[in-house]
Design an enzyme around this catalytic site. Structure first.
Site, mmCIF file in Angstrom:
data_model
loop_
_atom_site.group_PDB
_atom_site.id
_atom_site.type_symbol
_atom_site.label_atom_id
_atom_site.label_comp_id
_atom_site.label_asym_id
_atom_site.label_seq_id
_atom_site.Cartn_x
_atom_site.Cartn_y
_atom_site.Cartn_z
ATOM 1 N N GLU A 131 25.320 -6.583 -6.768
ATOM 2 C CA GLU A 131 23.989 -7.041 -7.181
ATOM 3 C C GLU A 131 23.155 -7.266 -5.919
ATOM 4 O O GLU A 131 23.068 -8.360 -5.395
ATOM 5 C CB GLU A 131 24.095 -8.322 -8.007
ATOM 6 C CG GLU A 131 22.769 -8.742 -8.635
ATOM 7 C CD GLU A 131 22.865 -10.052 -9.386
ATOM 8 O OE1 GLU A 131 21.831 -10.483 -9.921
ATOM 9 O OE2 GLU A 131 23.956 -10.655 -9.433
ATOM 10 N N HIS A 143 18.809 -15.046 -4.690
ATOM 11 C CA HIS A 143 19.261 -14.181 -3.599
ATOM 12 C C HIS A 143 18.493 -14.521 -2.314
ATOM 13 O O HIS A 143 17.329 -14.923 -2.357
ATOM 14 C CB HIS A 143 19.044 -12.713 -3.959
ATOM 15 C CG HIS A 143 19.951 -12.220 -5.038
ATOM 16 N ND1 HIS A 143 20.907 -11.248 -4.845
ATOM 17 C CD2 HIS A 143 20.053 -12.583 -6.342
ATOM 18 C CE1 HIS A 143 21.549 -11.032 -5.975
ATOM 19 N NE2 HIS A 143 21.045 -11.831 -6.907
ATOM 20 N N HIS A 218 20.667 -8.891 -16.380
ATOM 21 C CA HIS A 218 20.215 -10.146 -17.008
ATOM 22 C C HIS A 218 18.762 -10.048 -17.510
ATOM 23 O O HIS A 218 17.828 -10.555 -16.897
ATOM 24 C CB HIS A 218 20.461 -11.378 -16.144
ATOM 25 C CG HIS A 218 20.149 -11.308 -14.688
ATOM 26 N ND1 HIS A 218 18.939 -10.894 -14.194
ATOM 27 C CD2 HIS A 218 20.904 -11.629 -13.608
ATOM 28 C CE1 HIS A 218 18.955 -10.965 -12.887
ATOM 29 N NE2 HIS A 218 20.136 -11.407 -12.502
ATOM 30 N N ASP A 250 22.874 -18.428 -22.696
ATOM 31 C CA ASP A 250 23.220 -19.844 -22.599
ATOM 32 C C ASP A 250 22.129 -20.741 -23.158
ATOM 33 O O ASP A 250 22.240 -21.971 -23.082
ATOM 34 C CB ASP A 250 23.535 -20.229 -21.155
ATOM 35 C CG ASP A 250 22.370 -19.970 -20.197
ATOM 36 O OD1 ASP A 250 21.318 -19.468 -20.641
ATOM 37 O OD2 ASP A 250 22.528 -20.255 -18.992
ATOM 38 N N ASP A 277 27.344 -14.160 -15.840
ATOM 39 C CA ASP A 277 26.718 -14.416 -14.539
ATOM 40 C C ASP A 277 27.323 -15.680 -13.924
ATOM 41 O O ASP A 277 26.644 -16.480 -13.292
ATOM 42 C CB ASP A 277 25.197 -14.557 -14.665
ATOM 43 C CG ASP A 277 24.480 -14.411 -13.331
ATOM 44 O OD1 ASP A 277 25.068 -13.843 -12.385
ATOM 45 O OD2 ASP A 277 23.325 -14.859 -13.229
ATOM 46 N N LEU A 310 17.170 -21.434 -10.763
ATOM 47 C CA LEU A 310 18.440 -21.107 -11.403
ATOM 48 C C LEU A 310 19.263 -20.219 -10.486
ATOM 49 O O LEU A 310 18.750 -19.266 -9.894
ATOM 50 C CB LEU A 310 18.206 -20.400 -12.740
ATOM 51 C CG LEU A 310 17.711 -21.271 -13.903
ATOM 52 C CD1 LEU A 310 17.349 -20.404 -15.100
ATOM 53 C CD2 LEU A 310 18.744 -22.303 -14.293
ATOM 54 N N ALA A 311 20.556 -20.526 -10.371
ATOM 55 C CA ALA A 311 21.455 -19.789 -9.483
ATOM 56 C C ALA A 311 22.708 -19.415 -10.248
ATOM 57 O O ALA A 311 23.738 -20.080 -10.157
ATOM 58 C CB ALA A 311 21.794 -20.634 -8.252
ATOM 59 N N GLY A 312 22.606 -18.349 -11.042
ATOM 60 C CA GLY A 312 23.709 -17.978 -11.902
ATOM 61 C C GLY A 312 23.804 -18.916 -13.085
ATOM 62 O O GLY A 312 22.885 -19.697 -13.364
#
Length: 378
Positions: A131, A143, A218, A250, A277, A310-312
């Site tokens: 990714e 990222h 995603h 989620d 993720d 948001l991070a995963g």
């Protein structure tokens, strides 16, 4: 399984396409020996499912970490072994370990680790998902912007070689940093090109799909949204039947109503499938971890950088099933397909369905969509 012959009955059996009622499944020496109507005449060690669903294991094409470690932290066979075991415990018996944006050297190390893990038949490891780093800084999400860069000739050479040596290579790329010709070459070499982390417009995304992109990473997150005059990557995904799309279900990354509308609008044969993720905390009690020197916090079902990005996801696919069925309103059969057969078919994996003679990678799902011990009640 230690017994030579086991019979599972007493609950719905999902074969990858349908929920079969009043059926039984026979496993011999770890392989599926029979699946058919339960006439009560079969002999062997019996497992009464008690109304639970028996299903092939989940197939998760986006897994960044597990057991307290990120793949980026130490891209080696031992990390992949730990990740594989953590996710098998969460029901995902086939995963693509995912390296997020990093250096060329780290990418090369990750490719070699995946190749070695496949050669050693490390449980759960089905290939590799890269990714980045060829994404858009405008839609970078968590990222590192300093590591994002265009795909150069050297990068292309490495990736073309990796596509030949690995059973599955998925690449998340953005049109901003990868050319149409590069996509075409990689696609022809067997890589699964997934568009993501991009601000590209509808026409550009459609052109990249025509060049060989088959997937979107995603859906709705870190991409150009659908507007009234510019449909963006979201609009291209829903309109183009050649594109499948991973979805983080989620109810945090995407609202259930948005998922419901996208599910109804998606043009086939491409389909929406579920991804976790998941990050380092998957299968562990870790409450924080590091990405490229930045702290990720685990709170109330969310994973975020300290600035709130948001991070995963703090998610497993059993939980995603619950969200899809109970909050989105998708039929259990369709939600199960999205966690098993649909991603398996996209990746070309012999997984996600029950086949005579096939490996019995089975999971047991309770009515509350939690995993239960497979032989409970034996």
């Amino acid at each position: 399984m230690t017994q030579s012959r086991q019979i599972f009955r007493g609950g719905p059996i999902f074969d990858g396409e349908r929920l079969l009622m009043d059926h039984c499944l026979i496993v011999e020496a770890g392989r599926i020996a029979a699946l058919g109507p339960d006439n009560g005449g079969m002999s062997g060690t019996g497992v009464d499912l008690g109304g639970d669903i028996l299903s092939p294991g989940f197939v998760d094409l986006q897994v960044n970490g597990g057991d307290g470690i990120m793949f980026n932290d130490a891209p080696n066979v031992e990390t992949l072994r730990r990740m594989g075991q953590a996710h098998i415990g969460l029901g995902a018996t086939s995963i693509l370990p995912t390296l997020i944006t990093d250096t060329a050297a780290k990418t090369d190390t990750a490719i070699k680790a995946a190749k070695a893990a496949i050669a050693e038949a490390v449980p759960g490891i089905a290939g590799l998902h890269l990714e980045g780093p060829h994404l858009s800084t405008e839609r970078k999400g968590a990222h590192s912007a300093g590591l994002i860069r265009p795909m150069g000739p050297g990068d292309l050479e490495v990736l073309l070689e990796a596509a030949q040596m690995l059973p599955v290579l998925m690449l998340t790329i953005a049109p901003e940093n990868v050319t149409l010709d590069q996509v075409q070459q990689l696609s022809q070499a067997g890589a699964i090109i997934s568009l993501g982390h991009s601000n590209a417009g509808f026409d550009t995304c459609m052109a990249y799909a025509h060049a060989g992109a088959r997937c979107v990473t995603h859906l709705f997150n870190a991409m150009s949204q659908m507007g009234n005059r510019e449909p963006g990557l979201v609009g291209a995904t829903l309109a183009n039947g050649g594109l499948s799309a991973g979805l983080i279900a989620d109810a945090i990354h995407v609202h259930p109503a948005t998922i419901r509308n996208a599910w109804s609008a998606k043009q086939g044969p491409g389909e929406i499938f579920l991804v976790s993720d998941s990050m380092a905390c998957a299968g562990s009690t870790a409450q924080s971890f590091e990405i490229d020197g930045r702290t990720v916090l685990r709170r109330d079902g969310r994973l975020t950088l300290e600035d709130g990005t948001l991070a995963g996801a703090d998610l497993d696919l059993a939980t995603a099933l619950r969200v899809m069925v109970q909050e989105v309103g998708i039929a259990p059969e369709a939600a199960l397909r999205a966690a098993t057969l649909v991603p398996a078919k996209l990746a070309g994996l012999d997984a996600g369905y029950l086949a005579l003679g096939g490996k019995a990678d089975l999971i047991r799902i309770g009515p509350d969509f939690t995993l239960r011990p497979l032989t409970q009640g034996a």
